[in-house]
Design an enzyme around this catalytic site. Structure first.
Site, PDB file in Angstrom:
ATOM      1  N   LYS A 210       0.818  -1.179  -0.193  1.00 48.89           N
ATOM      2  CA  LYS A 210      -0.106   0.015  -0.099  1.00 48.89           C
ATOM      3  C   LYS A 210       0.682   1.465   0.009  1.00 48.89           C
ATOM      4  CE  LYS A 210      -3.327   2.438   2.757  1.00 48.89           C
ATOM      5  NZ  LYS A 210      -4.571   2.584   3.850  1.00 48.89           N
ATOM      6  N   GLU A 216      10.519  -4.568   4.395  1.00 53.63           N
ATOM      7  CA  GLU A 216      10.709  -6.229   4.020  1.00 53.63           C
ATOM      8  C   GLU A 216      10.177  -6.304   2.473  1.00 53.63           C
ATOM      9  OE1 GLU A 216       8.946  -4.748   6.581  1.00 53.63           O
ATOM     10  OE2 GLU A 216       9.092  -6.180   8.360  1.00 53.63           O
ATOM     11  N   GLY A 277      -4.863  -1.669   5.134  1.00 53.07           N
ATOM     12  CA  GLY A 277      -3.855  -2.799   4.841  1.00 53.07           C
ATOM     13  C   GLY A 277      -4.550  -4.033   5.016  1.00 53.07           C
ATOM     14  N   ARG A 278      -5.105  -4.137   6.167  1.00 53.76           N
ATOM     15  CA  ARG A 278      -5.805  -5.598   6.793  1.00 53.76           C
ATOM     16  C   ARG A 278      -7.038  -5.678   5.793  1.00 53.76           C
ATOM     17  NH1 ARG A 278      -4.659  -2.488  10.781  1.00 53.76           N
ATOM     18  NH2 ARG A 278      -6.284  -1.422  12.014  1.00 53.76           N
ATOM     19  N   GLU A 363      -4.732  -6.681  14.574  1.00 56.34           N
ATOM     20  CA  GLU A 363      -4.364  -5.235  14.440  1.00 56.34           C
ATOM     21  C   GLU A 363      -5.408  -4.325  14.486  1.00 56.34           C
ATOM     22  OE1 GLU A 363      -0.636  -5.069  11.404  1.00 56.34           O
ATOM     23  OE2 GLU A 363      -2.281  -4.103  10.224  1.00 56.34           O
ATOM     24  N   HIS A 394      -5.088 -33.133  18.184  1.00 61.41           N
ATOM     25  CA  HIS A 394      -3.934 -34.112  18.665  1.00 61.41           C
ATOM     26  C   HIS A 394      -2.845 -33.038  19.184  1.00 61.41           C
ATOM     27  CE1 HIS A 394      -5.918 -37.770  17.067  1.00 61.41           C
ATOM     28  NE2 HIS A 394      -6.219 -37.029  16.209  1.00 61.41           N
ATOM     29  N   LYS A 518       9.623  -1.125  13.994  1.00 62.19           N
ATOM     30  CA  LYS A 518      10.171  -0.853  12.527  1.00 62.19           C
ATOM     31  C   LYS A 518      11.247   0.508  12.941  1.00 62.19           C
ATOM     32  CE  LYS A 518       5.995  -1.027  10.059  1.00 62.19           C
ATOM     33  NZ  LYS A 518       5.042  -0.392   9.237  1.00 62.19           N
TER      34      LYS A 518
END
Ligand code: F6P
Length: 554
Positions: A210, A216, A277-278, A363, A394, A518
């Site tokens: 965005k 990253e 963003g999400r 978030e 399990h 960050k």
């Protein structure tokens, strides 16, 4: 500044506290079911293709009525309407919140600052569809004229989790001749493993960000460019830069940064700052998925989202399912001190679904100040976790069944396996779903000491073999996992998260909490690479950095 009373001082809140302390809570789900044969029927809702059974919750009609009163008092629907109207409800960032416009039909009108944004949304969708078709048909060729067979999406957080999750979820709808991979981690191993067996001449990189400033993503995209140019017979410096135009496209709101990176803005698919963003997976961020499943299927997915948007926007409170699910979360988080919420899909294809929801929920609602900047005095968003059943059974279900914590859980399943599965593999589906139903049953009703004794269990083992039960679950079923159903499911959770944020009076649409790490990473990096002195570094971090430098192979 809001002059409304603090949440926990509202009479609707204290009424819920009283109710929580009242006699009904001594009734076990076993009794609630035994005394009300209609319970399952009454506490089942439908939205689109989703069948939602919420009867195995620690609720009565009175609980629901009191929760509804809390929703009214906190004006959840007022905030909802403001969101759909395009008002700037993300006040700390002064932004509208309009992911719902991304799936609005072509003839809808959704205005931001007086401009109808729907035509822009569809113009980008049409461009994406044209591009996806070119890649799928082989018309879009790489620099050397070979067709694209591999698509690698580079992005992180909301620019990765949505398409990566949906690609897995809808794998049986994908073009199986295309290899589609997702790279997010700045650990070079992620990109290495994604491209090591790919031919650069046949590989398209989709750089999804965005902001186009996320370290990253930019780092991985830069390394991908070097890999591509070297693979095409040069190096990042000497390689033919025009190759980038055929092998890189960008998905972003930031044309300037895209151009700075060296991607032609003609190869950029845009979205807008009113898409969080999400919440961006229906925007251009979905391009990798659209290439994989085709634009018609992608539009079915958007229609699924829209169906639940319309339900949330128009259904009355009593039958509004996102409102109901949000309220149930508040019930457990604030009145039972439940710290977490498990989402347990009984579908291998939904392996990444819970990871996707983690960003969506945590978030959004991981906040400790309210919309006015005051510390909140109540619990906000839960820890969301879970992996597909039956694997979890399990591993960690033991703790849900017999541990000391209250963990409400969602059990998701599909009546039919995907059409691609046949024969013996399709017949395994009944066993899979039997496990889902059995878990809901065991969690709710448990096993009493009397039942254990009746099996002839030695007295000293009775306590160990007793299941207390009374663990709340929601069961969500759909006929099968289709693009539309996936869209419906995600929109359901999006609006549930919205409802909870509205009640807790927090801004669900900013994420300042991710910033500090960050900034510090940028400060610390020179200490690792050059041994630079970082002023003000604490003694623990300093010692860790020193150890790292000593052990790091030169
Ligand atoms: O982690 C913070 C965050 O800003 C997320 O909200 C977002 O989805 C992610 O980083 C990626 O951001 P971008 O799409 O700008 O690269």
């Amino acid at each position: 500044m809001s002059d409304s009373p603090k949440l926990t001082r509202r009479p609707e809140w204290t009424a819920l506290e009283d109710h929580r302390a009242g006699p009904f809570l001594h009734a076990h789900l076993r009794e609630l079911f035994a005394t009300d044969p209609q319970r399952a029927e009454r506490y089942t809702a439908r939205v689109g293709d989703l069948h939602i059974d919420y009867s195995k919750h620690l609720i009565t009609d009175e609980t629901l009525a009191l929760l509804q009163e809390l929703a009214t008092a906190t004006d959840v629907f007022g905030l909802r309407d403001a969101m759909f109207r395009g008002e700037r409800i993300n006040t700390p960032e002064d932004r509208a919140v309009l992911h719902t416009a991304l799936r609005a039909p072509r003839d809808a009108v959704v205005e931001v600052d007086g401009e109808n944004v729907v035509p822009k949304v569809h113009a980008v969708l049409d461009r994406m569809a044209g591009f996806a078709e070119q890649v799928r048909s082989g018309k879009w060729t790489g620099h050397t004229g070979r067709r694209i067979r591999n698509v690698v999406n580079i992005g992180i957080g909301g620019s990765d989790l949505g398409p990566a999750m949906a690609y897995d979820a809808l794998r049986s709808f994908t073009d199986r001749d295309l290899t589609v991979r997702f790279v997010s981690n700045v650990d070079g191993a992620d990109l290495h493993e994604a491209v090591r067996d790919l031919d650069p001449a046949e590989t398209l990189f989709i750089v999804a960000s965005k902001t186009f400033t996320t370290i990253e993503t930019i780092t991985n995209a830069t390394s991908a460019r070097s890999w591509l140019l070297a693979g095409l017979g040069g190096t990042a410096q000497t390689g033919d830069g025009s190759a980038v135009a055929k092998h890189f496209v960008a998905l972003s709101t930031n044309a300037e940064k895209v151009a700075d990176f060296g991607i032609d803005t003609a190869n950029m698919f845009e979205f807008w700052d009113w898409v969080g963003g999400r919440y961006s997976f229906d925007s251009a961020i979905g391009l990798s998925l659209m290439i994989a499943i085709g634009s018609d299927r992608f539009r079915e997915l958007l229609d699924g989202f829209h169906l639940v948007d319309e339900h949330f926007r128009t259904a009355p409170a009593e039958s509004n399912v996102p409102l109901l699910l949000g309220l149930l979360g508040v019930w457990y988080g604030n009145f039972f001190d439940a710290q977490s919420h498990a989402v347990l899909p009984y579908s291998h294809y939904l392996s990444k679904f819970t990871a996707y929801l983690q960003q969506l929920d945590m978030e959004s609602n991981g906040k400790s100040v309210d919309r006015d900047g005051h510390p909140v005095e109540w619990q906000t968003g839960p820890v969301v976790w879970g992996t597909p059943g039956t694997n979890g059974q399990h591993a960690y279900y033991q703790l849900i069944h017999q541990g000391t914590k209250t963990i409400p859980a969602d059990l998701l399943g599909f009546v039919n396996p995907v059409a691609e599965l046949g024969g013996e593999l399709a017949s395994q589906h009944d066993l899979l779903m039997a496990n889902l139903f059995a878990q809901g049953q065991a969690l709710a009703f448990g096993k009493t000491p009397e039942e254990v004794r009746a099996e002839g269990v030695a007295e000293e083992l009775v306590a160990h073999k007793t299941f207390k039960g009374n663990h709340p679950t929601t069961t969500i079923l759909a006929r099968e996992l289709t693009p539309s159903v996936l869209g419906q499911l995600i929109a359901l959770y999006e609006h549930k998260v919205f409802v909870q944020g509205a009640i807790w009076h927090i801004d669900s649409f900013d994420q300042w909490g991710v910033e500090l790490g960050k900034v510090l990473a940028k400060r610390v990096e020179p200490a690792l690479t050059e041994g630079a002195d970082v002023p003000g570094l604490d003694s623990s971090t300093s010692a860790l950095v020193a150890t790292y430098r000593t052990l790091r192979k030169k």
